[in-house]
Design an enzyme around this catalytic site. Structure first.
Site, PDB file in Angstrom:
ATOM      1  N   HIS A  34       0.829  -1.202   0.000  1.00  0.00           N
ATOM      2  CA  HIS A  34       0.000   0.000   0.000  1.00  0.00           C
ATOM      3  C   HIS A  34       0.867   1.258   0.000  1.00  0.00           C
ATOM      4  O   HIS A  34       1.594   1.509   0.958  1.00  0.00           O
ATOM      5  CB  HIS A  34      -0.874  -0.043   1.253  1.00  0.00           C
ATOM      6  N   HIS A  76      -0.769  10.229  -2.769  1.00  0.00           N
ATOM      7  CA  HIS A  76      -2.094   9.926  -2.208  1.00  0.00           C
ATOM      8  C   HIS A  76      -3.002  11.145  -2.167  1.00  0.00           C
ATOM      9  O   HIS A  76      -4.170  11.083  -2.549  1.00  0.00           O
ATOM     10  CB  HIS A  76      -1.959   9.353  -0.791  1.00  0.00           C
TER      11      HIS A  76
HETATM   12  O1  G3P Z   1      -6.698   1.891  -2.451  1.00  0.00           O
HETATM   13  C1  G3P Z   1      -6.846   1.123  -1.302  1.00  0.00           C
HETATM   14  C2  G3P Z   1      -6.653   2.030  -0.176  1.00  0.00           C
HETATM   15  O2  G3P Z   1      -5.436   2.621  -0.463  1.00  0.00           O
HETATM   16  C3  G3P Z   1      -7.737   3.069  -0.103  1.00  0.00           C
HETATM   17  O3  G3P Z   1      -7.418   4.037   0.775  1.00  0.00           O
HETATM   18  O4  G3P Z   1      -6.968   6.375   1.127  1.00  0.00           O
HETATM   19  O5  G3P Z   1      -5.116   4.750   1.317  1.00  0.00           O
HETATM   20  O6  G3P Z   1      -6.043   5.337  -0.894  1.00  0.00           O
HETATM   21  P1  G3P Z   1      -6.318   5.170   0.558  1.00  0.00           P
HETATM   22 CA    CA Z   2      -5.100   3.896  -2.498  1.00  0.00          CA
END
Ligand code: G3P
Ligand code: CA
Length: 301
Positions: A34, A76
């Site tokens: 992530h 992000h």
């Molecule tokens: O894309 C999966 C997860 O990353 C969603 O949350 O806010 O970290 O992009 P975010």
């Molecule tokens: Ca994401």
């Protein structure tokens, strides 16, 4: 009697074929880094992506934003201040929003963004890390893992005349990554919280890649069925799956994969650690893939 046994075997085989244990595009329980290995390196930097590969991630995630001159970059937030030193480098370029200064990505060209440090906020050892373009991310990961880009806040860019889905479709095509199986070592899945974005990818840009829809509230089997019109898989937050594990079977019944987010150290609720949490999600609740800041902790067989 023999006929009955054969019939039973055929039925079992057909059912197994209809409901594979793991769903395309995932070929096994899948470890998704992530924002890269963002627990240990600054999110969305080449350092984080490279560490994710070192940790053995199956996929690496870039969130995507668009610069003023229309280049996809990995970040992000829609703004630059949380993860870069933009405030220092461009003190006079802030926009005022709700009484606070902010530096939107869309107000900076790629050349300007490349002047920023995107690593030092995480630790001095990461000084010099930059905001990567999506092309740099592809170049770093290709051949070593899959890529699961997220179209982030596409409506923000649409209002400015920038088309994120078009940009994503074009760059994947230019890299010959726009069809399933094009590069077996680099499967590509596209994810979004925006149903409109996934629909645009599929209908306006002829995207054939697997599409995954992100959401934060429980959905009934009927609602999942409606999602199937534009998504091949669902990506609920882990809270949704932990509260109603039956959503996994509901999705699987429809032939949809289940990817959950986000498992990270220090935010594991009743579980002793992030590995225990991911083990529960994968082995007991049977989710197909997990986004994690700590891909080194993903349970393997
Ligand atoms: O894309 C999966 C997860 O990353 C969603 O949350 O806010 O970290 O992009 P975010
Ligand atoms: Ca994401």
């Amino acid at each position: 009697m023999r006929h009955a046994a054969v019939l039973l075997l055929l039925t079992v085989a057909a059912t197994a074929a209809e409901k594979p244990a793991v769903f395309a595009p995932y070929t096994k329980p899948t470890n998704i880094a992530h924002r890269g290995a963002s627990g240990d390196a600054p999110e969305h930097t080449l350092a984080a992506y490279e560490l994710a590969l070192k940790y053995g991630a199956d996929f690496v995630e870039p969130d995507l934003q668009l610069t003023k001159d229309g280049v996809l970059v990995c970040l992000h937030d829609t703004t630059l201040e949380r993860t870069t030193n933009v405030e220092e480098v461009f003190p006079d370029r802030a926009t005022e929003r709700n009484g606070k200064k902010t530096w939107p990505v869309a107000e900076f060209t790629l050349a300007e963004i490349q002047k920023l440090d995107a690593g030092v906020w995480k630790g001095k050892q990461f000084a010099g890390q930059k905001v990567p373009t999506f092309q740099q991310m592809i170049d770093a990961v290709r051949g070593k893992a899959g890529i699961i880009p997220e179209t982030k806040s596409p409506e923000v860019y649409g209002k400015l005349g920038l088309n994120m889905e078009k940009a994503v479709a074009e760059i994947l095509k230019a890299n010959k990554l726009d069809t399933p199986g094009a590069d077996p070592k680099t499967p590509v899945v596209i994810q979004s919280f925006s149903a409109a974005s996934l629909k645009a990818l599929r209908t306006d840009h002829g995207c054939k890649l697997p599409l995954v829809f992100l959401f934060t509230a429980d959905q009934s089997a009927d609602q999942l069925k409606a999602m199937k019109e534009y998504a091949d898989g669902i990506a609920p937050s882990k809270a949704v799956v932990l509260a109603r594990p039956g959503i996994v079977a509901d999705a699987h019944e429809l032939g949809m994969s289940v990817t959950v987010w986000t498992c990270r150290r220090g935010s594991t609720g009743k579980f002793t650690d992030v590995k225990a949490e991911m083990t529960h999600l994968v082995k007991e609740l049977k989710v197909d893939a997990v986004f994690t800041d700590n891909p080194d902790q993903f349970p393997r067989e």
